[in-house]
Design an enzyme around this catalytic site. Structure first.
Site, PDB file in Angstrom:
ATOM      1  CG  ASP A  83      -1.701   1.220   1.423  1.00 31.07           C
ATOM      2  OD1 ASP A  83      -2.335   1.662   0.444  1.00 31.07           O
ATOM      3  OD2 ASP A  83      -1.699   1.795   2.544  1.00 31.07           O
TER       4      ASP A  83
ATOM      5  CG  ASP B 242      -2.108   7.345   0.419  1.00 29.45           C
ATOM      6  OD1 ASP B 242      -1.206   8.080   0.012  1.00 29.45           O
ATOM      7  OD2 ASP B 242      -3.173   7.150  -0.209  1.00 29.45           O
TER       8      ASP B 242
HETATM    9  C1  BG6 Z   1      -6.156   5.624   0.299  1.00 30.23           C
HETATM   10  C2  BG6 Z   1      -6.142   6.402   1.587  1.00 30.23           C
HETATM   11  O1  BG6 Z   1      -4.869   5.167   0.016  1.00 30.23           O
HETATM   12  O2  BG6 Z   1      -6.606   6.426  -0.781  1.00 30.23           O
HETATM   13  C3  BG6 Z   1      -7.486   7.044   1.841  1.00 30.23           C
HETATM   14  O3  BG6 Z   1      -5.832   5.526   2.656  1.00 30.23           O
HETATM   15  C4  BG6 Z   1      -7.911   7.873   0.632  1.00 30.23           C
HETATM   16  O4  BG6 Z   1      -7.397   7.862   2.978  1.00 30.23           O
HETATM   17  C5  BG6 Z   1      -7.908   6.972  -0.606  1.00 30.23           C
HETATM   18  O5  BG6 Z   1      -9.209   8.422   0.818  1.00 30.23           O
HETATM   19  C6  BG6 Z   1      -8.347   7.686  -1.880  1.00 30.23           C
HETATM   20  O6  BG6 Z   1      -7.409   8.644  -2.231  1.00 30.23           O
HETATM   21  P1  BG6 Z   1      -7.638   9.727  -3.371  1.00 30.23           P
HETATM   22  O7  BG6 Z   1      -6.275  10.356  -3.499  1.00 30.23           O
HETATM   23  O8  BG6 Z   1      -8.068   8.999  -4.603  1.00 30.23           O
HETATM   24  O9  BG6 Z   1      -8.697  10.656  -2.882  1.00 30.23           O
HETATM   25 MG    MG Z   2      -2.757   3.194   3.634  1.00 26.04          MG
END
Ligand code: BG6
Ligand code: MG
Length: 227
Positions: A12, A14
């Site tokens: 993963d 984030d």
């Molecule tokens: C995930 C995060 O990786 O991505 C979430 O853990 C986030 O917090 C999700 O909402 C979607 O991200 P994005 O950048 O498409 O809004």
């Molecule tokens: Mg994550």
């Protein structure tokens, strides 16, 4: 012949490789509070790994009124713009401790490396960090129909890497992400707190504790059947 128990590691992004989880938290917090919703780290924990519209729905469910689709799309856009402002200045200095060493150790062991993030900003973040070329395959979140905890994104990564799910190690900081890895039939390495990532086969505090030699030895936890 490789003696490794795993043939691929799927990360993963984030909260595992970089601390963008904090920027998602800040952006959701501002949006939630503008809608009169109390938002703290405990609330945010449920949103980790959940895609943008899914996260928005969870927040708005606490708002005490109904929103039109147009309003929802506008709120999601404004959260995303705020998030993109927050990540503008990101550089390689924002890699979490041990992240590059973990990727390099996996590469050196001859295993494939995948990235399974539901974030539509993942390619931008990888480019800012300067690590896109360290992955054999990065899932494009736009192609994923069902977000975590559905296993789709991890199964897609495994299939594109040409590795059976049972031979994959998934690495996640989110409860929903660990559930997705287990539902995919993979070994789940949690990054965070044991008390939170209860479904993981093993939990480490951060990638600076990533050790392939140790991971080879840890037994896979059997899924506890629902009571
Ligand atoms: C995930 C995060 O990786 O991505 C979430 O853990 C986030 O917090 C999700 O909402 C979607 O991200 P994005 O950048 O498409 O809004
Ligand atoms: Mg994550």
């Amino acid at each position: 012949m490789s003696t490794s128990r795993f043939k691929a590691v799927i990360f993963d992004l984030d909260g595992v490789i970089t601390d963008t989880a904090h920027y998602h938290y800040l952006a959701w917090k501002r949006m939630a509070e503008q809608q009169g919703v109390y938002f703290d780290h405990a609330f945010n924990e449920q949103l980790k790994g959940i895609d943008r519209m899914g996260s928005l729905e969870l927040i708005l469910a606490a708002a005490g009124r109904l929103y039109t689709l147009e309003e929802k799309l506008a709120l999601a856009d404004s959260k995303n713009l705020h998030y993109q402002e927050l990540i503008t200045g990101m550089t390689a200095a924002d890699l979490l401790p041990g992240a590059v060493a973990a990727l390099d150790a996996v590469r050196a062991a001859g295993l494939k490396i995948g990235l399974a993030s539901v974030s539509k900003n993942a390619f931008t973040v990888l480019d800012r960090l300067g690590i896109r070329d360290k992955f054999d395959y990065v899932v494009d979140a736009a192609l994923i129909a069902r977000g975590k905890p559905d296993p789709e994104i991890f199964l897609k990564a495994a299939s594109e890497l040409g590795v059976a799910p049972a031979d994959c190690l998934g690495v996640e900081d989110a409860v929903a992400g660990v559930a997705a890895i287990k539902a995919a039939g993979m070994f789940a390495l949690g990054v965070g707190l044991v008390s939170v990532l209860t479904q993981a086969d093993l939990v480490i505090a951060g990638l600076d504790g990533f050790d392939l030699a140790v991971l080879q030895q840890v037994p896979v936890r059997l899924q506890t059947p629902a009571a």
